[in-house]
Enzyme design. Sequence first.
Site: not given
Length: 333
Positions: A1-3, A204
């Site tokens: 999760m998160c980029t 990602r």
Amino acid sequence: MCTRVTYLGDNNLVVTGRSMDWGEDMQSDLWVFPAGMARNGACGAGSLEWTSKYGSLIVSGYNIGTADGVNEKGLVGNLLYLAESDYGTLNGKAPVSITLWAQYAFDNYATVAEAVAGLELEPFRVISPILPNGRAASLHLSLSDPSGDSAILEYIEGKLTIHHGREYQVMTNSPVFDQQLALNAYWKTMGDEFLPGTISAADRFARASYFVGVVPKSIDKNYISAVPEQKMQYQAVASVMGIMRSASTPLGITTPGKPNVSSTIWRTVTDHQNMIYYFDSATTPNTFWVDLKDVDLSKGAPVKKLAVAGGKYYAGNAASFFVPTEPFVFGTA
């Protein structure tokens, strides 16, 4: 999760974006914290104590910690999930709850280089509490500043590891950062023919790295006529927001047992030079921004809050909608 992505454009234009992916509503609000605030590490007796040198604009997580933000010097910090985090033992150092890790950087440092010089001395030991949803707060921290400098800070096997340099423009989640770099090196050999498309952290990372490398660094004559005031800063912000959305996970997608895969709940983009902080919710229709020139971060100014939790939304520059509020209590460890 998160980029997280830092864009480096012509004429020293620097823009940092991040997506916040989480398995539920994090009940985030925006806060203005002025300089001169007394802090402690929120770990009981013996916690580190300091007074904030710089004011900051931050996004809270559960209103118990600082998850993202920028200080008055343009230093941006982003906390992202990292399952492999291991903060070690105190070893005689004063403890600081991880809910204050990013805030400590905002309070004390003007640049990435200054932050790295201070934090590599490990003036405290991070203590990680259990978050309200029952997950451990296993996080790593990215920093960026108006010069385009970046740093990625991770605690691995009890030791602080810092990757420092302008080349570290992208961060996601697992595996640890040096392994992410190795994976991304492989995808670079493939060019854009086989750009990976899943929502995994490694994919990602590869996509964000590709896009931040190919988006225009100067005015794009094909589109600039549609950009407000035909300014490059707004083109850059739009480009970074596009990257963050392309790396986002649609709302409602969670994968049990895989904490690195969750829905995107909000995104931020910071224009370091022009000191504008954009907030893009994945649950409401509007993107808004806060021009830091319109908020008072000076010593003695009031703490202010912009309520976002509960579906509240804004348009345009929302600086005037902040209201004086007692600061939240940082989560204890």
